[in-house]
Design an enzyme around this catalytic site. Structure first.
Site, PDB file in Angstrom:
ATOM      1  N   TYR A 114      -1.956  -0.496  10.496  1.00 52.80           N
ATOM      2  CA  TYR A 114      -2.375  -0.894   9.255  1.00 52.80           C
ATOM      3  C   TYR A 114      -1.563  -0.353   8.017  1.00 52.80           C
ATOM      4  O   TYR A 114       0.079  -1.766   7.747  1.00 52.80           O
ATOM      5  CB  TYR A 114      -3.173  -0.051   8.301  1.00 52.80           C
ATOM      6  CG  TYR A 114      -3.775  -0.441   7.011  1.00 52.80           C
ATOM      7  CD1 TYR A 114      -3.364   0.433   5.887  1.00 52.80           C
ATOM      8  CD2 TYR A 114      -3.823  -1.609   6.303  1.00 52.80           C
ATOM      9  CE1 TYR A 114      -3.397   0.398   4.764  1.00 52.80           C
ATOM     10  CE2 TYR A 114      -3.732  -1.997   5.319  1.00 52.80           C
ATOM     11  CZ  TYR A 114      -3.831  -1.047   4.402  1.00 52.80           C
ATOM     12  OH  TYR A 114      -4.015  -1.380   2.903  1.00 52.80           O
TER      13      TYR A 114
ATOM     14  N   SER B  55       1.373  -1.325  -0.165  1.00 48.56           N
ATOM     15  CA  SER B  55       0.180  -0.612   0.324  1.00 48.56           C
ATOM     16  C   SER B  55       0.855   1.549  -0.703  1.00 48.56           C
ATOM     17  O   SER B  55       2.192   1.093   0.907  1.00 48.56           O
ATOM     18  CB  SER B  55      -0.840   0.340   1.117  1.00 48.56           C
ATOM     19  OG  SER B  55      -1.121   1.226   1.892  1.00 48.56           O
TER      20      SER B  55
ATOM     21  N   LYS C 140       1.984  -3.170   6.651  1.00 47.07           N
ATOM     22  CA  LYS C 140       2.422  -3.660   5.496  1.00 47.07           C
ATOM     23  C   LYS C 140       3.545  -3.127   5.229  1.00 47.07           C
ATOM     24  O   LYS C 140       4.556  -3.398   4.492  1.00 47.07           O
ATOM     25  CB  LYS C 140       2.154  -2.310   4.480  1.00 47.07           C
ATOM     26  CG  LYS C 140       0.333  -2.181   4.201  1.00 47.07           C
ATOM     27  CD  LYS C 140      -0.003  -3.864   3.583  1.00 47.07           C
ATOM     28  CE  LYS C 140      -1.280  -3.725   3.517  1.00 47.07           C
ATOM     29  NZ  LYS C 140      -1.707  -5.920   3.142  1.00 47.07           N
TER      30      LYS C 140
HETATM   31  C1  WQD Z   1      -9.764   9.218   0.776  1.00 49.80           C
HETATM   32  C2  WQD Z   1      -9.306  10.580   1.113  1.00 49.80           C
HETATM   33  C3  WQD Z   1      -9.724  11.492   3.502  1.00 49.80           C
HETATM   34  C4  WQD Z   1     -13.547   9.456   3.744  1.00 49.80           C
HETATM   35  C5  WQD Z   1      -6.795   4.029   3.107  1.00 49.80           C
HETATM   36  C6  WQD Z   1      -5.589   3.376   2.999  1.00 49.80           C
HETATM   37  C7  WQD Z   1      -5.497   2.950   1.847  1.00 49.80           C
HETATM   38  C8  WQD Z   1      -6.042   1.835   0.476  1.00 49.80           C
HETATM   39  C9  WQD Z   1      -7.275   3.246   0.828  1.00 49.80           C
HETATM   40  C10 WQD Z   1      -6.545  -0.182   1.804  1.00 49.80           C
HETATM   41  C11 WQD Z   1      -8.952  11.138   1.914  1.00 49.80           C
HETATM   42  C12 WQD Z   1     -11.666  11.767   2.498  1.00 49.80           C
HETATM   43  C13 WQD Z   1     -12.771   9.889   3.430  1.00 49.80           C
HETATM   44  C14 WQD Z   1     -14.961  10.424   4.663  1.00 49.80           C
HETATM   45  C15 WQD Z   1     -13.669  11.803   3.913  1.00 49.80           C
HETATM   46  N1  WQD Z   1      -6.890   1.026   2.051  1.00 49.80           N
HETATM   47  N2  WQD Z   1     -12.211  10.956   2.514  1.00 49.80           N
HETATM   48  N3  WQD Z   1     -14.340  11.078   3.894  1.00 49.80           N
HETATM   49  O1  WQD Z   1      -7.236   7.099   4.046  1.00 49.80           O
HETATM   50  O2  WQD Z   1      -6.599   7.704   1.627  1.00 49.80           O
HETATM   51  O3  WQD Z   1      -6.358   5.498   2.559  1.00 49.80           O
HETATM   52  O4  WQD Z   1      -7.821   3.588   2.618  1.00 49.80           O
HETATM   53  O5  WQD Z   1      -6.778   0.115   0.151  1.00 49.80           O
HETATM   54  O6  WQD Z   1      -4.159   2.552   2.076  1.00 49.80           O
HETATM   55  O7  WQD Z   1      -4.625   4.176   3.802  1.00 49.80           O
HETATM   56  O8  WQD Z   1      -8.316   6.095   1.619  1.00 49.80           O
HETATM   57  O9  WQD Z   1     -10.595   6.791   1.303  1.00 49.80           O
HETATM   58  O10 WQD Z   1     -10.462   6.659   3.913  1.00 49.80           O
HETATM   59  O11 WQD Z   1      -9.520   8.436   2.111  1.00 49.80           O
HETATM   60  O12 WQD Z   1     -13.583  12.862   3.384  1.00 49.80           O
HETATM   61  O13 WQD Z   1     -15.869   9.798   5.056  1.00 49.80           O
HETATM   62  O14 WQD Z   1     -11.345  11.717   1.152  1.00 49.80           O
HETATM   63  O15 WQD Z   1      -9.616  12.434   4.248  1.00 49.80           O
HETATM   64  O16 WQD Z   1      -8.698  12.684   1.600  1.00 49.80           O
HETATM   65  P1  WQD Z   1      -7.275   7.212   2.058  1.00 49.80           P
HETATM   66  P2  WQD Z   1      -9.801   6.970   2.070  1.00 49.80           P
END
Ligand code: WQD
Length: 341
Positions: free
Chosen positions: A149, A124, A153
């Site tokens: 998490y 990741s 990794k």
């Molecule tokens: C994306 C953007 C949030 C939810 C993580 C893991 C990565 C992979 C994907 C598994 C960010 C914003 C999110 C919400 C929001 N994991 N957001 N409101 O954190 O970039 O990555 O998930 O495969 O390894 O690290 O993904 O989708 O949680 O967030 O504003 O309800 O959306 O702040 O900017 P992230 P995410």
């Protein structure tokens, strides 16, 4: 070739099984159904016309993994099975390290015993932590992670590096995913997490479907064009195709241990993603601005040169494909059948 896919009924695993079957591989899946549904096996058959060999079980259970290798002649392993919620991992570190590390250690032990030494690992972009530069390339520092998490990794990558050092007949590809979203164009398989989603795309789909009142945007005071977080969203089908390319790479040459980013090289903000979803699907996604989420970083997107040079792989689908396929899958879950557009 016979490929063992751990977590193969999950979101990324199931899309990878489809691509493997469509490229002529035989597929064995081990999955404990903790974050997947058994009917995905039938959807894979509907899409490809082919069966997978399925074993229900936990990859941490050595007897189960032994049974798989005693039953099937496995040539290579693609290891997806892991807990993967960033926020949850902060509250459940023991469960995350136990599951995400023991699964890899058990696999390596049994693989070595059966002389199966080709390993594709589902890593990741979180291994990079808060990057000092973007786009992020594979030479960027790893390890400054902000949650168990991501740390699990990094530890897995180190385990696999040490296994290779102990026995250089191994080949290991570490695929570092950026933000997988979207779904197969059939609408049959996609991301349907249990409960309230941690990741943004399934959350947006639930808001659009009026299952949730509004999207909570975690912060609009980042140093980005519109203040919201920027990520490299990659269509899950492009990601799955990258795994087939990784197997091809390991089959045609000696690899050793190689880390490769799988991203598009394009960054989209939260609000840009929301706007694309609304415009392409002709539906509203109400949102409110909340404070930043603990552990989030401002900007993350991939350098993609190595994937192109080494795997001859480039992401082909754009943000519009991603948001349309995500919504089509959601509507499929509601029993709304879409005509092929
Ligand atoms: C994306 C953007 C949030 C939810 C993580 C893991 C990565 C992979 C994907 C598994 C960010 C914003 C999110 C919400 C929001 N994991 N957001 N409101 O954190 O970039 O990555 O998930 O495969 O390894 O690290 O993904 O989708 O949680 O967030 O504003 O309800 O959306 O702040 O900017 P992230 P995410």
């Amino acid at each position: 070739m016979n490929i063992l896919v751990t977590g193969g009924l999950g979101y990324i695993g199931s899309h990878t099984c489809v691509e493997l079957l469509e490229h002529g591989y035989n597929v064995i899946v081990i999955d404990n159904l903790s974050n997947s549904k058994i009917e995905v096996k039938d959807y894979i058959k509907t899409i490809t016309g082919k069966d997978i060999n399925f074993v229900e079980g936990d990859v941490c259970n050595k007897q189960t993994v032994e049974h798989v290798f005693a039953t099937y002649p496995v040539d290579a392993v693609i290891h997806f099975a892991a807990y993967k919620a960033v926020g949850e991992s902060v509250h459940k570190p023991i469960a995350y390290y136990q599951n995400n590390l023991m699964s890899t250690l058990t696999l390596c032990e049994v693989m070595s015993k059966h002389n199966c030494k080709k390993f594709v690992f589902s890593s990741s972009a979180t291994v990079y932590g808060d990057p000092k530069q973007v786009p992020i390339d594979e030479t960027c520092e790893v390890g400054a992670t902000t949650n168990p998490y991501g740390t699990s990794k990094v530890m897995n990558e180190q385990i696999l590096q040490d296994v290779y050092i102990s026995d250089p007949t191994w080949d290991v590809v570490l695929l570092r995913y950026f933000n997988p979203i979207g779904a197969h164009h059939s609408g049959l398989i996609g991301e349907s997490p249990v409960g309230i989603p941690n990741n943004i795309m399934p959350y947006i789909a639930m808001v659009a479907n009026k299952e949730l009142p509004e999207l909570h945007v975690f912060g609009n005071d980042y140093d980005t064009p519109d203040g919201t977080g920027v990520r490299d969203y990659i269509h899950v089908v492009d990601l799955a195709k990258g795994h087939v390319k990784a197997l091809d790479y390991m089959t045609r040459q000696k690899v050793g241990v190689d880390a490769i980013n799988l991203g598009t090289g394009n960054g989209y903000s939260v609000l840009e993603l929301v706007q694309a979803f609304e415009k392409d699907n002709h539906i509203a996604v109400p949102y409110v601005i909340d404070p930043r989420r603990e552990g989030d970083i401002a900007v993350c997107y991939a350098a993609t040169d190595k994937a192109k040079d080494v795997l001859n792989w480039v992401a082909k689908k754009d943000i519009h494909d991603m948001v349309k396929d995500s919504w089509k899958f959601k509507m499929g879950l509601q029993g709304v059948v879409h005509e092929e557009n």
